[in-house]
Design a protein around this motif. Structure first.
Motif, short mmCIF file in Angstrom:
data_model
loop_
_atom_site.label_atom_id
_atom_site.label_comp_id
_atom_site.label_asym_id
_atom_site.label_seq_id
_atom_site.Cartn_x
_atom_site.Cartn_y
_atom_site.Cartn_z
N VAL A 151 95.37 103.25 -3.85
CA VAL A 151 95.61 103.63 -2.45
C VAL A 151 95.68 105.13 -2.25
N CYS A 152 95.60 105.90 -3.35
CA CYS A 152 95.63 107.37 -3.27
C CYS A 152 94.24 107.93 -3.50
N LEU A 153 93.73 108.67 -2.56
CA LEU A 153 92.37 109.18 -2.62
C LEU A 153 92.08 109.94 -3.92
N LEU A 154 92.92 110.89 -4.25
CA LEU A 154 92.64 111.75 -5.41
C LEU A 154 92.74 111.01 -6.73
N ASP A 155 93.47 109.90 -6.75
CA ASP A 155 93.62 109.12 -7.98
C ASP A 155 92.58 108.01 -8.11
N GLN A 156 91.87 107.71 -7.04
CA GLN A 156 90.86 106.65 -7.10
C GLN A 156 89.72 107.03 -8.04
N ALA A 157 89.11 106.02 -8.64
CA ALA A 157 87.90 106.27 -9.43
C ALA A 157 86.79 106.69 -8.47
N TYR A 158 86.16 107.81 -8.75
CA TYR A 158 85.10 108.33 -7.90
C TYR A 158 83.90 107.37 -7.93
N VAL A 159 83.46 106.94 -6.75
CA VAL A 159 82.44 105.88 -6.67
C VAL A 159 81.10 106.28 -7.29
N LYS A 160 80.83 107.58 -7.37
CA LYS A 160 79.56 108.03 -7.97
C LYS A 160 79.72 108.45 -9.43
N ALA A 161 80.89 108.26 -10.00
CA ALA A 161 81.13 108.68 -11.38
C ALA A 161 80.22 107.91 -12.34
N GLU A 162 79.53 108.63 -13.19
CA GLU A 162 78.60 108.00 -14.13
C GLU A 162 79.32 107.10 -15.13
N ASP A 163 80.53 107.50 -15.54
CA ASP A 163 81.28 106.69 -16.50
C ASP A 163 82.17 105.66 -15.82
N GLY A 164 82.23 105.70 -14.49
CA GLY A 164 83.06 104.75 -13.75
C GLY A 164 84.54 105.02 -13.88
N LYS A 165 84.90 106.12 -14.51
CA LYS A 165 86.32 106.41 -14.76
C LYS A 165 86.80 107.70 -14.11
N GLU A 181 109.67 103.73 0.55
CA GLU A 181 109.74 102.39 1.16
C GLU A 181 108.51 101.57 0.80
N TYR A 182 107.35 102.24 0.79
CA TYR A 182 106.10 101.55 0.45
C TYR A 182 106.15 101.08 -1.00
N LYS A 183 106.60 101.96 -1.89
CA LYS A 183 106.68 101.61 -3.30
C LYS A 183 107.61 100.41 -3.52
N GLU A 184 108.77 100.45 -2.85
CA GLU A 184 109.74 99.36 -3.02
C GLU A 184 109.19 98.04 -2.48
N HIS A 185 108.50 98.12 -1.37
CA HIS A 185 107.90 96.92 -0.77
C HIS A 185 106.88 96.30 -1.71
N GLU A 186 106.00 97.13 -2.26
CA GLU A 186 104.98 96.63 -3.17
C GLU A 186 105.59 96.10 -4.47
N LYS A 187 106.67 96.74 -4.92
CA LYS A 187 107.34 96.31 -6.15
C LYS A 187 107.95 94.91 -5.96
#
Length: 274
Positions: A211-225, A169-175
């Protein structure tokens, strides 16, 4: 007659609580407590930020968190019946409302008891409280890793752990929102449907990562990716360990409470009068 005097004070306090019950309490603080493999986060609200910074109020919230950790109540009503010292949490709440002169509310709490590891984290002097749980050995390496993940949760406010947890439902709403945005942009008027569809898929995937924690770019990542998942995987690999993040809780004080705008001078005058 000391017993009669106590009854009078309790009745007086209850009357003050009832009188203030309808007033909006959207300020306050979150507090955490942990012991071994158990951790708690609780949000207690007050009407103003003045009270949220009050030492007595903050001690009360810490006592509430500790009581939840030790006695594991089913909900807020059950919590109020639990003993903390010589009084119940409900009696303590009534006493604080009567003494401090503001409506207060134990809004919500979460308690995690695990066979793995769990950490707690407080951000912005209690405005945000976070718990992060993992399937991992409960040692210093794991805790440091999870505390960094908890800081990520506090800063970027993810809604879900991973893409597997996102409801359709969330995906459809955002789409639907993305479709409207693209259609209303004059630059896309001449673009064919298949290109528009690819743009929608690309933007949706990007948004879902945010919006997904594990997929977010890690804020302390040296390469930003580097993603959060890759950061946790790296720590586990470097230490010959297994760390699997299972879930998190994030409370932000007043989040979702409709706040009533009041004249600041009137509010100060009201506080002084009390």
């Amino acid at each position: 007659d000391m017993e009669a005097a106590v009854d009078v004070l309790r009745k007086s306090g209850a009357a003050k609580v009832e009188k203030k019950a309808g007033r909006i309490a959207a300020e306050g603080i979150t507090r955490v407590a942990s012991e071994g493999n158990t951790a708690v986060v609780v949000e207690v609200n007050s009407e103003t930020d003045f009270v949220a910074k009050n030492d007595e109020f903050q001690q009360f919230v810490s006592d509430v968190a500790k009581t939840i950790a030790e006695q594991n109540p089913a909900d807020a009503e059950a919590l109020k019946e639990l003993k903390c010292g010589d009084s119940t949490i409900g009696e303590m709440l009534t006493e604080k409302i009567a003494k401090i002169g503001e409506n207060m509310n134990i809004r919500r709490f979460a308690r995690i008891e695990t066979t793995g590891a769990v950490v707690d984290y407080i951000h912005a002097a209690g405005k945000i409280g976070v718990l992060v749980e993992a399937d991992a050995e409960n040692n210093d390496t794991t805790k440091e890793c999870l505390r960094n993940v908890a800081m990520q949760v506090a800063a970027l406010s993810p809604k879900y752990l991973s893409s597997d947890d996102i409801p359709e439902e969330y995906k459809e709403h955002e789409k639907k929102i993305l479709i409207e945005q693209l259609k209303n942009d004059p630059k896309n008027a001449s673009k064919p449907e298949n290109i528009i569809e690819k743009m929608i898929v690309g933007r949706l995937n990007k948004e879902l990562k945010e919006v997904c924690l594990l997929d977010q770019a890690y804020v302390k990542a040296e390469d930003g990716k580097q993603s959060v998942a890759k950061y946790v995987e790296q720590v586990a690999k470097e230490n010959g360990a297994k760390i699997t993040v299972k879930g998190f809780v994030r409370y932000e004080t007043g989040d979702g409470i409709e706040k009533k705008e009041e004249n600041f001078a009137e509010e100060v005058a009201k506080q002084m009068a009390q």
